[in-house]
Enzyme design. Sequence first.
Site, PDB file in Angstrom:
ATOM      1  N   ASP A  34       0.848  -1.205   0.000  1.00  0.00           N
ATOM      2  CA  ASP A  34       0.000   0.000   0.000  1.00  0.00           C
ATOM      3  C   ASP A  34       0.873   1.241   0.000  1.00  0.00           C
ATOM      4  O   ASP A  34       0.605   2.208  -0.696  1.00  0.00           O
ATOM      5  CB  ASP A  34      -0.869   0.053   1.265  1.00  0.00           C
ATOM      6  CG  ASP A  34      -1.929  -1.036   1.265  1.00  0.00           C
ATOM      7  OD1 ASP A  34      -1.984  -1.794   0.271  1.00  0.00           O
ATOM      8  OD2 ASP A  34      -2.666  -1.125   2.252  1.00  0.00           O
ATOM      9  N   ALA A  35       1.936   1.167   0.822  1.00  0.00           N
ATOM     10  CA  ALA A  35       2.802   2.343   0.968  1.00  0.00           C
ATOM     11  C   ALA A  35       3.474   2.681  -0.355  1.00  0.00           C
ATOM     12  O   ALA A  35       3.572   3.846  -0.730  1.00  0.00           O
ATOM     13  CB  ALA A  35       3.846   2.075   2.047  1.00  0.00           C
ATOM     14  N   ASP A  38       0.901   4.181  -2.617  1.00  0.00           N
ATOM     15  CA  ASP A  38       0.644   5.559  -2.157  1.00  0.00           C
ATOM     16  C   ASP A  38       1.732   6.493  -2.652  1.00  0.00           C
ATOM     17  O   ASP A  38       1.471   7.624  -3.041  1.00  0.00           O
ATOM     18  CB  ASP A  38       0.635   5.627  -0.623  1.00  0.00           C
ATOM     19  CG  ASP A  38      -0.713   5.223  -0.068  1.00  0.00           C
ATOM     20  OD1 ASP A  38      -1.675   5.171  -0.856  1.00  0.00           O
ATOM     21  OD2 ASP A  38      -0.795   4.952   1.145  1.00  0.00           O
ATOM     22  N   SER A  83     -13.517   9.529  -0.731  1.00  0.00           N
ATOM     23  CA  SER A  83     -12.197   9.115  -0.289  1.00  0.00           C
ATOM     24  C   SER A  83     -11.586  10.302   0.468  1.00  0.00           C
ATOM     25  O   SER A  83     -12.252  11.311   0.643  1.00  0.00           O
ATOM     26  CB  SER A  83     -11.417   8.751  -1.541  1.00  0.00           C
ATOM     27  OG  SER A  83     -10.079   8.672  -1.262  1.00  0.00           O
ATOM     28  N   LEU A  84     -10.358  10.187   0.912  1.00  0.00           N
ATOM     29  CA  LEU A  84      -9.758  11.296   1.661  1.00  0.00           C
ATOM     30  C   LEU A  84      -8.453  11.735   1.016  1.00  0.00           C
ATOM     31  O   LEU A  84      -7.702  10.930   0.488  1.00  0.00           O
ATOM     32  CB  LEU A  84      -9.470  10.879   3.110  1.00  0.00           C
ATOM     33  CG  LEU A  84     -10.662  10.643   4.021  1.00  0.00           C
ATOM     34  CD1 LEU A  84     -10.193  10.074   5.352  1.00  0.00           C
ATOM     35  CD2 LEU A  84     -11.435  11.937   4.258  1.00  0.00           C
ATOM     36  N   LYS A 116      -7.364   5.881  11.818  1.00  0.00           N
ATOM     37  CA  LYS A 116      -7.692   5.412  10.473  1.00  0.00           C
ATOM     38  C   LYS A 116      -7.316   3.939  10.416  1.00  0.00           C
ATOM     39  O   LYS A 116      -6.145   3.575  10.269  1.00  0.00           O
ATOM     40  CB  LYS A 116      -6.916   6.216   9.431  1.00  0.00           C
ATOM     41  CG  LYS A 116      -7.329   5.883   8.010  1.00  0.00           C
ATOM     42  CD  LYS A 116      -6.709   6.860   7.038  1.00  0.00           C
ATOM     43  CE  LYS A 116      -7.163   6.647   5.610  1.00  0.00           C
ATOM     44  NZ  LYS A 116      -7.098   5.270   5.148  1.00  0.00           N
ATOM     45  N   ASP A 118      -6.885   0.259   9.147  1.00  0.00           N
ATOM     46  CA  ASP A 118      -6.522  -0.249   7.834  1.00  0.00           C
ATOM     47  C   ASP A 118      -7.359  -1.471   7.462  1.00  0.00           C
ATOM     48  O   ASP A 118      -6.947  -2.611   7.642  1.00  0.00           O
ATOM     49  CB  ASP A 118      -5.033  -0.594   7.813  1.00  0.00           C
ATOM     50  CG  ASP A 118      -4.488  -0.600   6.406  1.00  0.00           C
ATOM     51  OD1 ASP A 118      -5.224  -0.193   5.486  1.00  0.00           O
ATOM     52  OD2 ASP A 118      -3.336  -1.013   6.223  1.00  0.00           O
ATOM     53  N   GLU A 200     -15.494   0.808   9.088  1.00  0.00           N
ATOM     54  CA  GLU A 200     -14.395   0.020   8.534  1.00  0.00           C
ATOM     55  C   GLU A 200     -14.482  -1.428   9.001  1.00  0.00           C
ATOM     56  O   GLU A 200     -14.568  -1.698  10.193  1.00  0.00           O
ATOM     57  CB  GLU A 200     -13.073   0.648   9.016  1.00  0.00           C
ATOM     58  CG  GLU A 200     -11.884   0.273   8.225  1.00  0.00           C
ATOM     59  CD  GLU A 200     -11.727   1.075   6.934  1.00  0.00           C
ATOM     60  OE1 GLU A 200     -12.661   1.821   6.554  1.00  0.00           O
ATOM     61  OE2 GLU A 200     -10.665   0.956   6.302  1.00  0.00           O
ATOM     62  N   TYR A 252     -17.552   4.842  11.832  1.00  0.00           N
ATOM     63  CA  TYR A 252     -17.002   6.199  11.913  1.00  0.00           C
ATOM     64  C   TYR A 252     -17.905   7.269  11.320  1.00  0.00           C
ATOM     65  O   TYR A 252     -17.650   8.446  11.468  1.00  0.00           O
ATOM     66  CB  TYR A 252     -15.605   6.285  11.297  1.00  0.00           C
ATOM     67  CG  TYR A 252     -15.468   5.780   9.868  1.00  0.00           C
ATOM     68  CD1 TYR A 252     -16.073   6.450   8.816  1.00  0.00           C
ATOM     69  CD2 TYR A 252     -14.717   4.641   9.586  1.00  0.00           C
ATOM     70  CE1 TYR A 252     -15.943   5.995   7.515  1.00  0.00           C
ATOM     71  CE2 TYR A 252     -14.577   4.184   8.283  1.00  0.00           C
ATOM     72  CZ  TYR A 252     -15.199   4.861   7.244  1.00  0.00           C
ATOM     73  OH  TYR A 252     -15.083   4.416   5.974  1.00  0.00           O
ATOM     74  N   CYS A 455      45.709  -0.880   0.069  1.00  0.00           N
ATOM     75  CA  CYS A 455      44.570  -0.069  -0.388  1.00  0.00           C
ATOM     76  C   CYS A 455      44.151   0.916   0.715  1.00  0.00           C
ATOM     77  O   CYS A 455      43.904   0.509   1.849  1.00  0.00           O
ATOM     78  CB  CYS A 455      43.394  -0.968  -0.755  1.00  0.00           C
ATOM     79  SG  CYS A 455      41.925  -0.020  -1.196  1.00  0.00           S
TER      80      CYS A 455
END
Length: 700
Positions: A34-35, A38, A83-84, A116, A118, A200, A252, A455
Amino acid sequence: MTKQEAQERIEKLKQEINHHRYLYHVLDRQEISDAALDSLKNELVKLERQFPSLLMPDSPSQRVGGAPLDAFTKVPHRSPMLSLEDAFSQDDMAAWEERIRKVYPRGAHGYFAELKVDGFAISLEYENGVLKRASTRGDGKVGEDVTENIKTIEAVPLVLPDPACIAKEAKNRLTIVQNEKIMKILNAHIHTGNIEVRGEVFMAKRVFEAINRERKAHGEPLYANPRNTAAGSIRQLDPKVAASRKLDFLAYDLVTDLGQRTHAEKHDILRILGFRTDAYARVCGTVSDVHALYRDIETKREKLPYQIDGMVISVNDSETFARLGVVGKAPRGAVAFKFPAEEATTTIRDIVVQVGRTGALTPVAHLEPVPIGGTIVSHASLHNEDEIARLGVKIGDTVVVKRAGDVIPKVVSVIPNLRTGKEKAFVMPKRCPVCNEEVVRLEGEVIVRCVNKKCPAKNKEALYHFAAKPAFNIVGLGWKILDTLSDVGLVSDPADIFAIEKADLIPLERFAEKSADKLIAAIEKAKTVPLAKFLYALGIVHVGEETARLLAEQVKSQKSKVKSNEILEMFQKFSLEALQEIPGIGHVVAQSVYDYFHSAYARRLLQKLADAGIIIHSPKVKKTAQKLKGKSFVLTGELETMTRDEAKEAIRARGGNVISSVSKNTDYVVAGAHPGSKYDNAKKLGVTIVDEKEFRNMLK
Ligand code: IVH
């Protein structure tokens, strides 16, 4: 980025986002987190804001949800399931407040903040107090009828409480005025009208883990995350499967007007009606109260029984909220204030090979800086050649980068669909990027190594020396930290120190937010050094602090600020003989200095330091400087108006030399009070003697 480039990127992003949305919403499948998705959406929105003319109505940024599955009956929503808009930072929140002020110049009075969760949104419709229909969000306008499956969730009331119960509950929860008003409407609605509640559906972490344990025991493939498992369960055509999954529900939103005046009252009424609501939800007077609550919840996030990905912040007053209206797909009066995701997408600017203390060559991805998990990430280890091949990663690729908790950022996957054709394959160098000797990869090993014993990358002393107090004086950068940075492939030569970023440090042991900030500040501060310290820091054999100071005095520059590559040029102008002639510098030292400034290592390092933004201060040669040019001075006795060192400094600054003993060739002896034998010698040899007053006149 040009408009043309933006257009191409937007097109690719749209296709990719649509592809993942289809997988996610229609097939309940997920290829990237999801991240990460997003993160792609975020990039799209940013580009569309930057180039508003490229914003098309078909953009995924303008849409919600996905097409409903054919297998379920379609349900049109009475009012769209919106949606937000996302916010990721305090700045984003300030921008949201600003958008509200454009409509309401005095701003909103009070916000409602809640978790929020998930999961996924469900609309519940009650008729005469009985659950008649439950539907998914679908595309926001039309959802799917999943009533039978939702009925298996115990947290969803199948019937609403009778008016007597409501009256009792309402008395305890609402103010008197509200009570009377709401009671009337509640009574009227519950048994005559329709009530729509939204919330949710989710799966608790505990339940998810139990399901996966069982699947593991049966040798079945594991589910990716609770959200998808919950969504998959609800969209099973057989309700028995849904029932076995022990899903949960948090309400909610109360869509129906039951007389509520605020979002907080919606929650009160929802609880009176028998719904569970978020226990952490609170009214916040100002956005800064929201931030405080956000930080508090963030610390509790791990321990909560269900996954949350942020908080939903709404304008509390219902009338204000309604008047703020809808922009695109989201209400202006609410925002999803997300917690920092652990994954994001970004592009690889370059893949640079670092050489560690053991000689191991580690390819490190230099990224377009991207915020992940609260810090900016600009480097990620690619470990070795085989890992690069496994990922199929190329320079210029868009990649998914993960930085979870306290682990070093990692490139998780490549998004090949976003390629432009300009990406370049990475080739492991055949020679060590630090010493230029050939590297080896032993059979059966994944690691390529530099086996040159001499080196410089393996010479860790050089690093410590460079950062130490008499050199760059980088406070807090000691042995242990340098060892670690070298081990994880972030630092192979001193110039790499200046590429270190906060996000590189945080995952390392011994580092927290504050200590990382401190070291980064110390590194930043060290970017400006006096020339003598710089020369000492280079660790040239036989060049100690004093010799470095002598050398520093030799390079005359018209500028007070010089870059290290210019220093190299200045020293390359000195012949070996010229170096030997510098007072206080012998043959051996001169040879060492000469060899150093003519080595490939120095050339690369000084260029790299210049690129890193190192600024070297060399004392500016003043106009008066030539006044005492070529004259030699001997100091004796005590001066009244200046110290010995100041006098020396003054002579040197004007091009003169200070020597310790008087000879025929001495030009002046400066005699203060109580002069010593030098005074007598000067008299004997006929050297000009000046007193303090005369000396001062010479300096003027
Ligand atoms: S309010 C007007 N409140 O987040 C938008 N949404 O990004 C209505 N969600 O589709 C959403 N917890 O699935 C709201 N406390 C909460 C929420 C919440 C989770 C989900 C919901 C919604 C999505 C919006």
